[in-house]
Design an enzyme around this catalytic site. Structure first.
Site: not given
Ligand SMILES: Cc1cc2nc3c(=O)[nH]c(=O)nc-3n(C[C@H](O)[C@H](O)[C@H](O)COP(=O)(O)O)c2cc1C
Length: 390
Positions: A37, A90, A140, A142, A168, A320, A323-324
């Site tokens: 997921y 979020p 956030q 919706y 969003t 965003d 990003f790692r």
């Protein structure tokens, strides 16, 4: 004997040296369906892969022989200081990674002085995140067909002292994540193979399912019919509630309803960024939803320079998707971003080690940012710019 390179293969998150290694720990601790997921993108996952490869196409040209012994990565956003230019994005269903995962994420963010964004589809009520974690909280939103749900969330978020509302805009036509869907016979109903896999994760069962059962969508549960209130039923039910008719009129409306900071998440072109500024938004998040929505869309990094040029002096530009690494964060700031949101990186930390795991993830990223600043010959984020990139 030839030694094979391999990531740490245990379950102690403290041994993870990178977000990728933390991901490997998370994978071992989490049932396949819950890990997938977080992990999967929509359709062919072209955007998901591009979100990572885009960073490899940007290289550094460092300055040499610069004293960086006093370097720091502090910055300010909306007039308030942050210890590092990171924000937790979020994400829905955090309770599937850890019991009350939203609070663990928010506490880790508060501990290092950065904002945490709570999803509309969180598993903890927004008021409980405020009392359980405190810190700098963003909510956030919706928008659903029934706008009374948004009114309720806005009123409650204002009452609980949330700093920002993050609308969003890129998910009201829900993306189809096929690899996620394949774990279910039908939405909310795991395949036998996945049920057996869950049984192989007793530690996860004890943490997530006992004694409260599958976590619910606590923020909106009062608006769901009784038969859709369990998380299993909610997963199938909620996408149908989202309003596919959201428009700029909704931004005008939200601007009158919400007096805190208003941020639009899901912007990928300069015209939309300017429109957001014209209508009174305080910030935008350039995002392709971590590759989970429109497959084949650009990475925010592809369009960041033109959007920063068009609206960077009127809006906080947050980026965003993918990003790692600290190098990724530095590249975004150098191209005009004011801050970076991370979704999966901190979720790996959550799954691997709860609140301490999230702190570990944030520590890895901020440690890398510090190192890169030094290696580039910079003492602060202000010194970054496109001249350091090719
Ligand atoms: C498991 C998961 C759930 C998400 N749920 C939401 C959500 O509820 N609302 C939202 O605006 N974005 C959601 N997103 C998108 C994130 O806010 C963010 O845009 C994305 O994770 C950034 O990419 P990254 O995961 O590569 O850091 C979700 C992302 C993930 C991975």
């Amino acid at each position: 004997m030839a030694l094979v390179r391999q990531l740490y293969s245990g379950t102690d998150f403290r041994r993870a040296l990178s977000i990728e290694e933390l991901r490997a720990v998370a994978r071992r601790r989490t049932p396949h369906f819950a890990f997938e997921y977080v992990e999967c993108g929509s359709e062919d996952e072209v955007t998901l892969r591009h979100n990572r490869s885009v960073f490899e196409s940007i290289r550094f040209i460092p300055d040499t022989l610069v004293d960086t012994s006093n370097r720091h990565q502090r910055t300010t956003l909306f007039g308030r200081e942050m210890s590092t230019p990171l924000i937790i994005a979020p994400t829905a269903l955090n309770g599937m990674q850890r019991y009350r995962g939203d609070i663990a994420l928010a506490r880790a963010a508060a501990a290092i002085g950065i904002p945490f964004t709570l999803s509309t589809f969180s598993n903890v009520r927004l008021e409980d995140v405020q009392t359980g974690a405190g810190g700098r909280l963003w909510m956030q939103l919706y928008l659903m067909k029934d706008r009374t749900i948004a009114r309720d969330i806005i009123r409650r978020a204002a009452g609980a002292g949330y700093e920002a509302l993050v609308l969003t805009s890129d998910a009201n036509v829900f993306g189809f994540r096929e690899w996620d869907r394949r774990n279910y016979r039908q939405p909310g109903d795991l395949t036998l193979r996945n049920i057996l896999d869950v049984a192989c994760h007793p530690r996860w069962i004890l943490d997530v399912l006992f004694p409260h059962g599958v976590p619910r969508f606590e923020n909106v549960v009062d608006f769901l019919p009784p038969e859709a209130r369990s998380a299993r039923a909610g997963v199938a039910y909620l996408p149908g509630l989202l309003a596919p008719d959201i428009t700029w009129e909704d931004i005008r409306w939200l601007r009158t309803e919400w007096s805190g900071k208003l941020i639009l998440k899901g912007v990928l072109n300069a015209a939309d960024a300017k429109q957001a500024a014209d209508l009174g938004c305080d910030g935008i998040v350039l995002s392709n939803h971590g590759g989970r929505q429109l497959d084949g869309s650009v990475s925010p990094m592809d369009v960041l320079p033109e959007i920063a040029r068009a609206a960077g002096d009127r809006l906080a530009i947050i980026v965003d998707s993918g990003f790692r690494r600290g190098t990724d964060v530095i590249k975004a700031i150098a191209l005009g971003a004011h801050a970076v949101m991370v979704g999966s990186a901190t979720l790996y930390g959550l799954a691997a080690g709860g609140e301490a795991g999230v702190r570990h993830a944030l520590g890895i990223l901020s440690g890398e940012v510090d190192r890169v600043l030094g290696q580039l010959g910079c003492n602060s984020l202000r010194e970054l710019g496109p001249h350091l990139l090719r």
